[in-house]
Design a protein around this motif. Sequence first.
Motif, PDB file in Angstrom:
ATOM      1  N   GLU A   1     -17.701 -11.753  16.293  1.00 27.79           N
ATOM      2  CA  GLU A   1     -18.288 -11.002  15.173  1.00 27.79           C
ATOM      3  C   GLU A   1     -18.094 -11.699  13.824  1.00 27.79           C
ATOM      4  O   GLU A   1     -18.769 -11.386  12.850  1.00 27.79           O
ATOM      5  CB  GLU A   1     -17.706  -9.588  15.102  1.00 27.79           C
ATOM      6  CG  GLU A   1     -18.044  -8.732  16.294  1.00 27.79           C
ATOM      7  CD  GLU A   1     -19.530  -8.414  16.396  1.00 27.79           C
ATOM      8  OE1 GLU A   1     -20.246  -8.469  15.386  1.00 27.79           O
ATOM      9  OE2 GLU A   1     -19.970  -8.106  17.512  1.00 27.79           O
TER      10      GLU A   1
ATOM     11  N   GLY B   1     -13.844  -8.457  17.017  1.00 27.19           N
ATOM     12  CA  GLY B   1     -14.247  -9.345  18.092  1.00 27.19           C
ATOM     13  C   GLY B   1     -14.416 -10.739  17.497  1.00 27.19           C
ATOM     14  O   GLY B   1     -15.032 -10.897  16.443  1.00 27.19           O
TER      15      GLY B   1
ATOM     16  N   CYS C   1     -12.039   5.143  14.104  1.00 24.91           N
ATOM     17  CA  CYS C   1     -13.263   4.696  14.752  1.00 24.91           C
ATOM     18  C   CYS C   1     -13.018   4.522  16.244  1.00 24.91           C
ATOM     19  O   CYS C   1     -11.894   4.397  16.691  1.00 24.91           O
ATOM     20  CB  CYS C   1     -13.803   3.415  14.117  1.00 24.91           C
ATOM     21  SG  CYS C   1     -12.777   1.972  14.268  1.00 24.91           S
ATOM     22  N   SER C   2     -14.093   4.491  16.975  1.00 28.39           N
ATOM     23  CA  SER C   2     -14.025   4.296  18.417  1.00 28.39           C
ATOM     24  C   SER C   2     -13.678   2.841  18.720  1.00 28.39           C
ATOM     25  O   SER C   2     -13.749   1.969  17.852  1.00 28.39           O
ATOM     26  CB  SER C   2     -15.378   4.633  19.034  1.00 28.39           C
ATOM     27  OG  SER C   2     -16.342   3.691  18.583  1.00 28.39           O
ATOM     28  N   LYS C   3     -13.337   2.575  19.967  1.00 24.88           N
ATOM     29  CA  LYS C   3     -13.065   1.200  20.387  1.00 24.88           C
ATOM     30  C   LYS C   3     -14.296   0.330  20.154  1.00 24.88           C
ATOM     31  O   LYS C   3     -14.178  -0.790  19.663  1.00 24.88           O
ATOM     32  CB  LYS C   3     -12.666   1.169  21.865  1.00 24.88           C
ATOM     33  CG  LYS C   3     -12.415  -0.229  22.390  1.00 24.88           C
ATOM     34  CD  LYS C   3     -11.989  -0.235  23.841  1.00 24.88           C
ATOM     35  CE  LYS C   3     -11.761  -1.657  24.333  1.00 24.88           C
ATOM     36  NZ  LYS C   3     -11.283  -1.684  25.729  1.00 24.88           N
ATOM     37  N   GLU C   4     -15.463   0.853  20.464  1.00 27.24           N
ATOM     38  CA  GLU C   4     -16.698   0.091  20.290  1.00 27.24           C
ATOM     39  C   GLU C   4     -16.906  -0.297  18.828  1.00 27.24           C
ATOM     40  O   GLU C   4     -17.308  -1.420  18.517  1.00 27.24           O
ATOM     41  CB  GLU C   4     -17.910   0.889  20.805  1.00 27.24           C
ATOM     42  CG  GLU C   4     -17.917   1.118  22.298  1.00 27.24           C
ATOM     43  CD  GLU C   4     -16.899   2.151  22.790  1.00 27.24           C
ATOM     44  OE1 GLU C   4     -16.496   3.052  22.003  1.00 27.24           O
ATOM     45  OE2 GLU C   4     -16.486   2.051  23.956  1.00 27.24           O
ATOM     46  N   GLU C   5     -16.627   0.639  17.933  1.00 23.80           N
ATOM     47  CA  GLU C   5     -16.764   0.347  16.505  1.00 23.80           C
ATOM     48  C   GLU C   5     -15.688  -0.643  16.053  1.00 23.80           C
ATOM     49  O   GLU C   5     -15.961  -1.570  15.288  1.00 23.80           O
ATOM     50  CB  GLU C   5     -16.686   1.636  15.681  1.00 23.80           C
ATOM     51  CG  GLU C   5     -16.971   1.436  14.208  1.00 23.80           C
ATOM     52  CD  GLU C   5     -18.403   1.028  13.902  1.00 23.80           C
ATOM     53  OE1 GLU C   5     -18.597   0.288  12.918  1.00 23.80           O
ATOM     54  OE2 GLU C   5     -19.325   1.426  14.631  1.00 23.80           O
TER      55      GLU C   5
ATOM     56  N   LEU D   1     -14.283  -2.976  17.743  1.00 27.19           N
ATOM     57  CA  LEU D   1     -14.607  -4.327  18.226  1.00 27.19           C
ATOM     58  C   LEU D   1     -15.609  -5.030  17.316  1.00 27.19           C
ATOM     59  O   LEU D   1     -15.628  -6.259  17.248  1.00 27.19           O
ATOM     60  CB  LEU D   1     -15.137  -4.262  19.659  1.00 27.19           C
ATOM     61  CG  LEU D   1     -14.089  -3.898  20.706  1.00 27.19           C
ATOM     62  CD1 LEU D   1     -14.749  -3.649  22.059  1.00 27.19           C
ATOM     63  CD2 LEU D   1     -13.017  -4.970  20.802  1.00 27.19           C
ATOM     64  N   LYS D   2     -16.417  -4.281  16.601  1.00 22.35           N
ATOM     65  CA  LYS D   2     -17.353  -4.893  15.647  1.00 22.35           C
ATOM     66  C   LYS D   2     -16.614  -5.563  14.495  1.00 22.35           C
ATOM     67  O   LYS D   2     -17.116  -6.503  13.881  1.00 22.35           O
ATOM     68  CB  LYS D   2     -18.321  -3.845  15.099  1.00 22.35           C
ATOM     69  CG  LYS D   2     -19.269  -3.283  16.147  1.00 22.35           C
ATOM     70  CD  LYS D   2     -20.132  -2.190  15.542  1.00 22.35           C
ATOM     71  CE  LYS D   2     -20.990  -1.510  16.576  1.00 22.35           C
ATOM     72  NZ  LYS D   2     -21.766  -0.391  15.999  1.00 22.35           N
TER      73      LYS D   2
ATOM     74  N   ASN E   1     -16.888   3.386   8.108  1.00 13.59           N
ATOM     75  CA  ASN E   1     -17.815   2.579   8.901  1.00 13.59           C
ATOM     76  C   ASN E   1     -19.258   2.752   8.424  1.00 13.59           C
ATOM     77  O   ASN E   1     -20.171   2.949   9.216  1.00 13.59           O
ATOM     78  CB  ASN E   1     -17.687   2.942  10.392  1.00 13.59           C
ATOM     79  CG  ASN E   1     -16.254   2.893  10.850  1.00 13.59           C
ATOM     80  OD1 ASN E   1     -15.576   1.888  10.682  1.00 13.59           O
ATOM     81  ND2 ASN E   1     -15.760   3.986  11.404  1.00 13.59           N
TER      82      ASN E   1
ATOM     83  N   THR F   1     -12.334  -8.068  26.237  1.00 15.39           N
ATOM     84  CA  THR F   1     -12.915  -8.317  24.910  1.00 15.39           C
ATOM     85  C   THR F   1     -12.436  -9.655  24.367  1.00 15.39           C
ATOM     86  O   THR F   1     -11.571 -10.306  24.956  1.00 15.39           O
ATOM     87  CB  THR F   1     -12.503  -7.221  23.901  1.00 15.39           C
ATOM     88  OG1 THR F   1     -11.125  -7.411  23.527  1.00 15.39           O
ATOM     89  CG2 THR F   1     -12.686  -5.829  24.473  1.00 15.39           C
TER      90      THR F   1
ATOM     91  N   ASN G   1      -3.983   3.451  25.315  1.00 13.96           N
ATOM     92  CA  ASN G   1      -5.228   3.147  24.597  1.00 13.96           C
ATOM     93  C   ASN G   1      -5.091   1.868  23.785  1.00 13.96           C
ATOM     94  O   ASN G   1      -5.985   1.016  23.790  1.00 13.96           O
ATOM     95  CB  ASN G   1      -5.613   4.295  23.669  1.00 13.96           C
ATOM     96  CG  ASN G   1      -6.078   5.517  24.410  1.00 13.96           C
ATOM     97  OD1 ASN G   1      -6.353   5.483  25.606  1.00 13.96           O
ATOM     98  ND2 ASN G   1      -6.138   6.632  23.698  1.00 13.96           N
TER      99      ASN G   1
END
Length: 192
Positions: free
Chosen positions: A97, A94, A84-88, A90-91, A54, A143, A135
Motif C-alpha cells: 500500500e 500493507g 477500524c476493521s482488519k481490512e481497513e 491493512l490499507k 478513515n 498479509t 485478533n
Amino acid sequence: MYDSPQDDMFWFECGVDGFRIDTAGMYSKDQAFLDAPIVFQDQYYQPSAIYTNNGPRTHEFHKEMFDQVTSKYDVMTVGEVGYCSKEEALKYVGASENEMNMIFLFDVIEVGCEDGDKFRYKGFNLKDLKQAVQNECSFIEGTDAWFTVFIENHDQARTISRFGDKKHQVKNGKLLSIMQTTLTGTKVKKLE
C-alpha cells in the motif's frame, strides 16, 4: 495536500529513524459535517467515528507523505489508527500500500470498554481478553502487514488496574509483562 515534506526531511537528515503518526486515521473527515448520532444520553459529546475516522482522502494523504518523504529514507513509521476493521487497517500498513510500516492495534487496549466509547470501562472477562490477543496476533497471517505490541496507553487506566487486582499487583504486573514479551509483533518500549 501534504504540505510539510521539508520539515520531515529535516528530521530525517538529522538522523531520526522514524515517526509515530498520531491519529493517522483521522486526517480526512466527511465533508457534510453531520452531527453525530446520540448514543449516550448522559453526555454532551457523542462518538463520531462514523464521520471522523478513515475518511475519503485519508489514504491519499498517507500515500502522498510516503511518496514525497518517507520512501526516500531508511526509516519506519507507525500509525495510530484504531477504530477500524482488519481490512481497513491493512490499507494503512500493507507493504504493497506504500503508506506506513506498522500500526497500533487497539484490541487489547479496549477490552472491557463500552462499544463506541473507549472511555467507558465496564470491566472485562478472560474470554474477551483472549479473543483480543488472538485478533492482534493473527493480524499478519496471510498479509504483507506488521503491527506493534502494546497493552496500555495514556487513554486507559493502567493494565494492572484493569486486568488485575490490588492484592496481587506485583504478580499481575509480572504476568502481564511476560504475556506482552511473548506476543507476535514489534514491542514498544515507553521512553521515560
